[in-house]
Write a protein that holds these residues in place. Structure first.
Motif, mmCIF file in Angstrom:
data_model
loop_
_atom_site.group_PDB
_atom_site.id
_atom_site.type_symbol
_atom_site.label_atom_id
_atom_site.label_comp_id
_atom_site.label_asym_id
_atom_site.label_seq_id
_atom_site.Cartn_x
_atom_site.Cartn_y
_atom_site.Cartn_z
ATOM 1 N N HIS A 1 40.087 -25.238 -40.465
ATOM 2 C CA HIS A 1 41.074 -24.929 -41.509
ATOM 3 C C HIS A 1 42.514 -25.159 -41.050
ATOM 4 O O HIS A 1 43.437 -25.010 -41.847
ATOM 5 C CB HIS A 1 40.901 -23.476 -41.962
ATOM 6 C CG HIS A 1 39.504 -23.166 -42.406
ATOM 7 N ND1 HIS A 1 38.930 -23.752 -43.520
ATOM 8 C CD2 HIS A 1 38.543 -22.371 -41.864
ATOM 9 C CE1 HIS A 1 37.681 -23.311 -43.647
ATOM 10 N NE2 HIS A 1 37.431 -22.474 -42.658
ATOM 11 N N VAL B 1 35.930 -12.540 -46.595
ATOM 12 C CA VAL B 1 34.960 -12.393 -47.686
ATOM 13 C C VAL B 1 35.431 -11.342 -48.688
ATOM 14 O O VAL B 1 35.119 -11.411 -49.872
ATOM 15 C CB VAL B 1 33.559 -12.036 -47.144
ATOM 16 C CG1 VAL B 1 32.880 -13.283 -46.606
ATOM 17 C CG2 VAL B 1 33.630 -10.963 -46.066
ATOM 18 N N ALA C 1 33.427 -18.794 -33.546
ATOM 19 C CA ALA C 1 34.408 -18.441 -34.577
ATOM 20 C C ALA C 1 35.637 -19.334 -34.466
ATOM 21 O O ALA C 1 36.249 -19.719 -35.470
ATOM 22 C CB ALA C 1 34.793 -16.972 -34.443
ATOM 23 N N ARG D 1 35.019 -22.570 -36.161
ATOM 24 C CA ARG D 1 35.098 -22.376 -37.626
ATOM 25 C C ARG D 1 36.540 -22.325 -38.076
ATOM 26 O O ARG D 1 36.913 -22.877 -39.102
ATOM 27 C CB ARG D 1 34.400 -21.074 -38.011
ATOM 28 C CG ARG D 1 32.923 -21.223 -38.311
ATOM 29 C CD ARG D 1 32.265 -19.866 -38.469
ATOM 30 N NE ARG D 1 32.888 -19.041 -39.504
ATOM 31 C CZ ARG D 1 32.899 -17.707 -39.490
ATOM 32 N NH1 ARG D 1 32.346 -17.045 -38.493
ATOM 33 N NH2 ARG D 1 33.465 -17.035 -40.479
ATOM 34 N N GLY E 1 40.994 -22.195 -47.795
ATOM 35 C CA GLY E 1 39.776 -22.526 -47.066
ATOM 36 C C GLY E 1 39.434 -21.465 -46.028
ATOM 37 O O GLY E 1 38.285 -21.039 -45.898
ATOM 38 N N LEU E 2 40.456 -21.027 -45.309
ATOM 39 C CA LEU E 2 40.245 -19.987 -44.295
ATOM 40 C C LEU E 2 39.732 -18.706 -44.950
ATOM 41 O O LEU E 2 38.780 -18.074 -44.457
ATOM 42 C CB LEU E 2 41.550 -19.730 -43.539
ATOM 43 C CG LEU E 2 41.495 -18.876 -42.275
ATOM 44 C CD1 LEU E 2 42.697 -19.159 -41.383
ATOM 45 C CD2 LEU E 2 41.419 -17.394 -42.565
ATOM 46 N N ASP E 3 40.333 -18.336 -46.076
ATOM 47 C CA ASP E 3 39.912 -17.091 -46.740
ATOM 48 C C ASP E 3 38.468 -17.188 -47.218
ATOM 49 O O ASP E 3 37.714 -16.206 -47.123
ATOM 50 C CB ASP E 3 40.838 -16.778 -47.918
ATOM 51 C CG ASP E 3 42.222 -16.360 -47.458
ATOM 52 O OD1 ASP E 3 42.358 -15.967 -46.279
ATOM 53 O OD2 ASP E 3 43.169 -16.438 -48.253
ATOM 54 N N GLY E 4 38.076 -18.373 -47.719
ATOM 55 C CA GLY E 4 36.702 -18.531 -48.175
ATOM 56 C C GLY E 4 35.700 -18.347 -47.051
ATOM 57 O O GLY E 4 34.564 -17.914 -47.264
ATOM 58 N N ASP E 5 36.129 -18.633 -45.830
ATOM 59 C CA ASP E 5 35.248 -18.572 -44.669
ATOM 60 C C ASP E 5 35.317 -17.212 -43.961
ATOM 61 O O ASP E 5 34.301 -16.634 -43.572
ATOM 62 C CB ASP E 5 35.678 -19.684 -43.705
ATOM 63 C CG ASP E 5 34.608 -20.004 -42.696
ATOM 64 O OD1 ASP E 5 33.561 -19.334 -42.704
ATOM 65 O OD2 ASP E 5 34.832 -20.919 -41.893
ATOM 66 N N PHE E 6 36.554 -16.682 -43.795
ATOM 67 C CA PHE E 6 36.750 -15.481 -42.972
ATOM 68 C C PHE E 6 37.024 -14.215 -43.778
ATOM 69 O O PHE E 6 36.707 -13.123 -43.326
ATOM 70 C CB PHE E 6 37.918 -15.691 -42.005
ATOM 71 C CG PHE E 6 37.601 -16.568 -40.844
ATOM 72 C CD1 PHE E 6 37.326 -16.025 -39.606
ATOM 73 C CD2 PHE E 6 37.565 -17.937 -40.980
ATOM 74 C CE1 PHE E 6 37.024 -16.828 -38.523
ATOM 75 C CE2 PHE E 6 37.270 -18.764 -39.911
ATOM 76 C CZ PHE E 6 36.995 -18.210 -38.682
#
Ligand SMILES: Cc1cc2nc3c(=O)[nH]c(=O)nc-3n(C[C@H](O)[C@H](O)[C@H](O)COP(=O)(O)O)c2cc1C
Length: 209
Positions: free
Chosen positions: A81, A173, A74, A77, A166-171
């Motif tokens: 960002h 949901v 994590a 990932r 970008g972070l929101d798109g990944d973490f």
């Protein structure tokens, strides 16, 4: 300007916490980029939240959400960002917290302020007001979070230098959650990598009418 707790005797006459507490929370505590060795126990994270949640928010809405990023997978990932200047710090920290706000805080009014439950439909139909209250109060809670971490013996390295979308798109949901701060955490190191920047004197930031 002196920030040395030992040279601020007058200040301590005004405080209800002891010198050690004032030093650990404010006067000696530094924004950290270096860490002592050691993992951060789950119990410590729970202690940080137990203090954080008691800080006041408007209507008791408590809009901040915390994602603890412990696993190496994590963390890699997340690092993608971070801004270039922050990436290595986030990879090196013993623990990292992503702070987000939720705009759906009104759904919990029956739990957080039961006497105001009738206002849920009012806020449901006013997303702009919900977002403003979420952002303002989550930032307040972020301040409580930093101080809570210090009270639990941790040093904090808060950062806003990251790609929030970008972070929101990944973490995040859940599209109602928006990240606004990433905080590196760990036991404080003896290594301080930079001098303290000046704080404004009372007269520069205060007026009494
Ligand atoms: C909201 C916030 C955002 C910050 N963003 C960054 C950042 O993106 N990168 C960084 O290196 N430091 C960042 N900082 C660290 C500040 O520069 C630091 O906390 C401040 O200079 C005070 O340092 P001190 O606690 O050591 O006195 C941030 C701090 C805060 C509170």
């Amino acid at each position: 300007m002196s920030l040395d707790v030992a040279t601020e005797p007058d200040l301590h006459h005004e405080l209800v916490v002891d010198k050690e507490a004032a030093a650990a929370l404010f006067l000696d505590a530094r924004t950290a980029n270096n860490w002592a060795d050691g993992e951060i126990a789950e119990e410590t994270l729970q202690a940080v939240y137990a203090l954080t949640r008691m800080g006041p928010t408007a209507m008791n809405i408590q809009p901040m959400r915390i994602t603890w990023v412990r696993s190496p997978e994590a963390r890699e990932r997340l690092a993608v960002h971070m801004n270039d200047g922050n990436r290595a710090k986030t990879l090196a920290a013993p623990m990292v917290a992503v702070l987000s706000y939720t705009t759906q805080w009104h759904e919990l009014i029956p739990t957080t302020a039961p006497h105001m439950s009738a206002m849920v439909p009012t806020f449901e139909s006013n997303p702009d007001a919900r977002k403003l209250m979420a952002v303002n109060n989550a930032h307040l809670q972020a301040g409580y979070f930093i101080m809570a971490a210090r009270a639990a013996g941790l040093a904090a390295g808060p950062m806003t230098g990251f790609d929030a979308a970008g972070l929101d798109g990944d973490f995040n949901v859940d599209s109602a959650s928006k990240s606004f701060m990433v905080v590196n955490l760990g036991r404080p190191s003896d290594v301080i990598d930079r001098a303290r920047l000046p704080r404004l004197e009372f007269d520069a930031a205060n007026v009494t009418l």
